[in-house]
Motif scaffolding. Structure first.
Motif, PDB file in Angstrom:
ATOM      1  N   LEU A 119       0.842  -1.204   0.000  1.00 22.57           N
ATOM      2  CA  LEU A 119       0.000   0.000   0.000  1.00 22.57           C
ATOM      3  C   LEU A 119       0.873   1.248   0.000  1.00 22.57           C
ATOM      4  O   LEU A 119       1.844   1.331   0.748  1.00 22.57           O
ATOM      5  CB  LEU A 119      -0.918   0.011   1.216  1.00 22.57           C
ATOM      6  N   THR A 120       0.524   2.195  -0.803  1.00 22.00           N
ATOM      7  CA  THR A 120       1.276   3.459  -0.856  1.00 22.00           C
ATOM      8  C   THR A 120       0.334   4.608  -0.508  1.00 22.00           C
ATOM      9  O   THR A 120      -0.866   4.566  -0.800  1.00 22.00           O
ATOM     10  CB  THR A 120       1.865   3.679  -2.265  1.00 22.00           C
ATOM     11  N   PHE A 121       0.895   5.614   0.127  1.00 18.36           N
ATOM     12  CA  PHE A 121       0.108   6.777   0.549  1.00 18.36           C
ATOM     13  C   PHE A 121       0.816   8.049   0.105  1.00 18.36           C
ATOM     14  O   PHE A 121       2.037   8.162   0.204  1.00 18.36           O
ATOM     15  CB  PHE A 121      -0.053   6.784   2.077  1.00 18.36           C
ATOM     16  N   GLN A 126      -0.845  10.971   4.292  1.00 22.06           N
ATOM     17  CA  GLN A 126      -0.120  10.778   5.552  1.00 22.06           C
ATOM     18  C   GLN A 126      -0.316  11.980   6.474  1.00 22.06           C
ATOM     19  O   GLN A 126      -0.459  11.831   7.698  1.00 22.06           O
ATOM     20  CB  GLN A 126       1.366  10.560   5.277  1.00 22.06           C
ATOM     21  N   GLN A 127      -0.327  13.157   5.907  1.00 28.11           N
ATOM     22  CA  GLN A 127      -0.514  14.371   6.700  1.00 28.11           C
ATOM     23  C   GLN A 127      -1.882  14.364   7.387  1.00 28.11           C
ATOM     24  O   GLN A 127      -2.000  14.730   8.565  1.00 28.11           O
ATOM     25  CB  GLN A 127      -0.394  15.600   5.796  1.00 28.11           C
ATOM     26  N   ILE A 128      -2.919  13.924   6.663  1.00 28.50           N
ATOM     27  CA  ILE A 128      -4.268  13.853   7.237  1.00 28.50           C
ATOM     28  C   ILE A 128      -4.293  12.861   8.399  1.00 28.50           C
ATOM     29  O   ILE A 128      -4.873  13.124   9.456  1.00 28.50           O
ATOM     30  CB  ILE A 128      -5.298  13.447   6.162  1.00 28.50           C
ATOM     31  N   ILE A 129      -3.638  11.704   8.212  1.00 31.55           N
ATOM     32  CA  ILE A 129      -3.621  10.671   9.253  1.00 31.55           C
ATOM     33  C   ILE A 129      -2.880  11.173  10.484  1.00 31.55           C
ATOM     34  O   ILE A 129      -3.357  11.035  11.619  1.00 31.55           O
ATOM     35  CB  ILE A 129      -2.977   9.375   8.708  1.00 31.55           C
ATOM     36  N   PHE A 261       3.470   4.838  18.970  1.00 33.22           N
ATOM     37  CA  PHE A 261       2.958   6.095  18.424  1.00 33.22           C
ATOM     38  C   PHE A 261       3.985   7.224  18.577  1.00 33.22           C
ATOM     39  O   PHE A 261       3.995   8.158  17.779  1.00 33.22           O
ATOM     40  CB  PHE A 261       1.650   6.467  19.120  1.00 33.22           C
ATOM     41  N   LEU A 262       4.852   7.109  19.594  1.00 33.40           N
ATOM     42  CA  LEU A 262       5.901   8.118  19.771  1.00 33.40           C
ATOM     43  C   LEU A 262       6.873   8.106  18.592  1.00 33.40           C
ATOM     44  O   LEU A 262       7.320   9.160  18.137  1.00 33.40           O
ATOM     45  CB  LEU A 262       6.674   7.858  21.075  1.00 33.40           C
ATOM     46  N   VAL A 263       7.211   6.907  18.111  1.00 37.16           N
ATOM     47  CA  VAL A 263       8.221   6.777  17.038  1.00 37.16           C
ATOM     48  C   VAL A 263       7.577   6.706  15.654  1.00 37.16           C
ATOM     49  O   VAL A 263       8.273   6.496  14.659  1.00 37.16           O
ATOM     50  CB  VAL A 263       9.092   5.532  17.276  1.00 37.16           C
ATOM     51  N   TRP A 264       6.263   6.869  15.577  1.00 33.79           N
ATOM     52  CA  TRP A 264       5.563   6.791  14.284  1.00 33.79           C
ATOM     53  C   TRP A 264       5.835   8.051  13.474  1.00 33.79           C
ATOM     54  O   TRP A 264       5.547   9.165  13.911  1.00 33.79           O
ATOM     55  CB  TRP A 264       4.072   6.626  14.558  1.00 33.79           C
ATOM     56  N   ASN A 265       6.396   7.881  12.278  1.00 42.27           N
ATOM     57  CA  ASN A 265       6.695   9.021  11.412  1.00 42.27           C
ATOM     58  C   ASN A 265       6.587   8.608   9.949  1.00 42.27           C
ATOM     59  O   ASN A 265       6.259   7.457   9.628  1.00 42.27           O
ATOM     60  CB  ASN A 265       8.092   9.595  11.719  1.00 42.27           C
ATOM     61  N   ASN A 266       6.895   9.529   9.056  1.00 42.51           N
ATOM     62  CA  ASN A 266       6.751   9.271   7.620  1.00 42.51           C
ATOM     63  C   ASN A 266       7.628   8.128   7.133  1.00 42.51           C
ATOM     64  O   ASN A 266       7.215   7.320   6.299  1.00 42.51           O
ATOM     65  CB  ASN A 266       7.078  10.545   6.826  1.00 42.51           C
ATOM     66  N   SER A 267       8.861   8.073   7.639  1.00 45.52           N
ATOM     67  CA  SER A 267       9.791   7.052   7.169  1.00 45.52           C
ATOM     68  C   SER A 267       9.441   5.655   7.696  1.00 45.52           C
ATOM     69  O   SER A 267       9.887   4.650   7.154  1.00 45.52           O
ATOM     70  CB  SER A 267      11.223   7.411   7.590  1.00 45.52           C
ATOM     71  N   ASP A 268       8.653   5.584   8.765  1.00 44.40           N
ATOM     72  CA  ASP A 268       8.280   4.307   9.379  1.00 44.40           C
ATOM     73  C   ASP A 268       6.754   4.199   9.416  1.00 44.40           C
ATOM     74  O   ASP A 268       6.184   3.675  10.358  1.00 44.40           O
ATOM     75  CB  ASP A 268       8.854   4.242  10.808  1.00 44.40           C
ATOM     76  N   ILE A 288     -10.590   7.214   5.740  1.00 46.36           N
ATOM     77  CA  ILE A 288      -9.832   8.457   5.568  1.00 46.36           C
ATOM     78  C   ILE A 288      -9.576   8.727   4.091  1.00 46.36           C
ATOM     79  O   ILE A 288      -9.741   9.855   3.603  1.00 46.36           O
ATOM     80  CB  ILE A 288      -8.500   8.371   6.336  1.00 46.36           C
ATOM     81  N   ASN A 289      -9.213   7.667   3.358  1.00 48.81           N
ATOM     82  CA  ASN A 289      -8.923   7.842   1.933  1.00 48.81           C
ATOM     83  C   ASN A 289     -10.174   8.200   1.139  1.00 48.81           C
ATOM     84  O   ASN A 289     -10.124   8.955   0.172  1.00 48.81           O
ATOM     85  CB  ASN A 289      -8.290   6.571   1.373  1.00 48.81           C
ATOM     86  N   GLN A 290     -11.317   7.637   1.569  1.00 43.91           N
ATOM     87  CA  GLN A 290     -12.576   7.982   0.904  1.00 43.91           C
ATOM     88  C   GLN A 290     -12.915   9.456   1.117  1.00 43.91           C
ATOM     89  O   GLN A 290     -13.339  10.148   0.190  1.00 43.91           O
ATOM     90  CB  GLN A 290     -13.704   7.091   1.435  1.00 43.91           C
ATOM     91  N   LYS A 291     -12.708   9.939   2.361  1.00 41.20           N
ATOM     92  CA  LYS A 291     -12.952  11.354   2.648  1.00 41.20           C
ATOM     93  C   LYS A 291     -11.994  12.230   1.841  1.00 41.20           C
ATOM     94  O   LYS A 291     -12.368  13.275   1.309  1.00 41.20           O
ATOM     95  CB  LYS A 291     -12.768  11.612   4.141  1.00 41.20           C
ATOM     96  N   PHE A 292     -10.727  11.784   1.743  1.00 40.18           N
ATOM     97  CA  PHE A 292      -9.734  12.533   0.977  1.00 40.18           C
ATOM     98  C   PHE A 292     -10.120  12.563  -0.499  1.00 40.18           C
ATOM     99  O   PHE A 292      -9.976  13.579  -1.181  1.00 40.18           O
ATOM    100  CB  PHE A 292      -8.362  11.879   1.173  1.00 40.18           C
TER     101      PHE A 292
END
Length: 305
Positions: A119-121, A126-129, A261-268, A288-292
């Motif tokens: 899956l790719t975002f 990602q910003q919305i999430i 959740f502390l270490v959750w970022n774009n690269s991971d 979320i993707n449907q809303k987007f």
């Protein structure tokens, strides 16, 4: 005559005399002794067997009870397997929806874990999430003083399940909201032992909790906050051994490991899907993707007008 002895038997007809050898006497005595010993041994053996029968009856009763419990547990496991099989089928269907939404051709022969990896975002997705779901550190990272999970309470000295993570911090360190939300509670919370407490409800069923804050509250219940906004300052109120931040992340009231959740970022970005399997990521991301997608369509229509 010394080697013999006489036995006399008398009745109404007279007396009769029998001469027996001494060896015969010994044989008779030994025979009666043998019979006596055998009777004693037999009685002991019968008593032993009776005791064993009673013991075996007790063991049989225990085994029957254990067997009954195993049957009940087996039935529960069968029901759980049936439930999980149904959920697995639903997850596959949801992944199909996500793959179609982001432009991938579903491959039903591929493993779900591999399909999640594919899956790719977009950066916007990602910003919305990240804007709506807690991510990153609420305070500058200085170390962890207590992890998520079972531990011995440092003050009460009782075994407890630590539902959050304790982050090392100096007194008065600013605390930033990890996502948009609304303040559910802000004030002193006596029953929890966390002293001054802030609770924030985020979107999609997530909630964060901040304990042992400084007395002066920055936000109040009912106030909406944005990601990155200061919501309080670290302190040592409540049952605390020193200034730090007790931080919790919950999903529909279930505590999750905040570290993920502390270490959750774009690269991971996608690793959290595997680390926190209790969250229904597939259906959440699909929504979320449907809303987007709807927002993009609306913007496109506005541009065309």
């Amino acid at each position: 005559m010394k080697d013999k002895f006489t036995i006399t038997i008398s009745d109404i007809n007279g007396s009769k005399h029998y001469e027996l050898h001494q060896k015969t006497k010994k044989i008779i005595v030994y025979f009666f002794l043998f019979v006596t010993l055998m009777m004693i041994a037999g009685s002991c053996y019968i008593y032993f067997l009776s005791h064993e029968v009673i013991s075996l009856e007790g063991k049989k009763h225990i085994i029957v009870q254990e067997y009954s419990k195993l049957e009940q547990n087996n039935q529960k496991l069968q029901d759980e397997i049936s439930k999980k099989t149904q959920e697995y089928g639903e997850i596959k269907d949801k992944i199909n929806d996500i793959e179609e939404l982001v432009g991938l051709t579903p491959n039903k022969k591929e493993k779900i874990s591999d399909r999640l990896d594919n899956l790719t975002f977009t950066t916007k997705q990602q910003q919305i999430i990240f804007q709506n779901i807690p991510s990153g550190y609420p305070i500058p990272f200085k170390g962890i003083t207590a992890k998520f999970g079972w531990r011995i309470h440092p003050i009460l000295h009782t075994k407890e399940f630590h539902k959050g993570i304790d982050l090392k911090a100096a007194m008065g360190t600013p605390i930033h909201a990890p996502a948009d939300g609304v303040v559910e509670y802000a004030g002193f919370h006596k029953s929890s032992g966390f002293g001054n407490l802030v609770m924030i409800d985020h979107n999609f069923g997530f909630k964060t909790i901040y304990g042992h804050l400084r007395k002066k509250m920055v936000v109040k219940a009912g106030e909406f906050v944005k990601k990155g906004q200061i919501i309080g300052y670290t302190g040592d109120s409540g049952l605390s051994t020193g200034p730090h931040l007790h931080y919790e992340v919950r999903f529909i009231s279930r505590p999750l490991n905040p570290y993920n959740f502390l270490v959750w970022n774009n690269s991971d970005f996608k690793n959290i899907f595997k680390k926190e399997a209790r969250v229904s990521w597939e259906s959440l991301i699909n929504m979320i993707n449907q809303k987007f997608h709807l927002q993009k369509l609306q913007l496109s229509r506005v541009a065309q007008k």
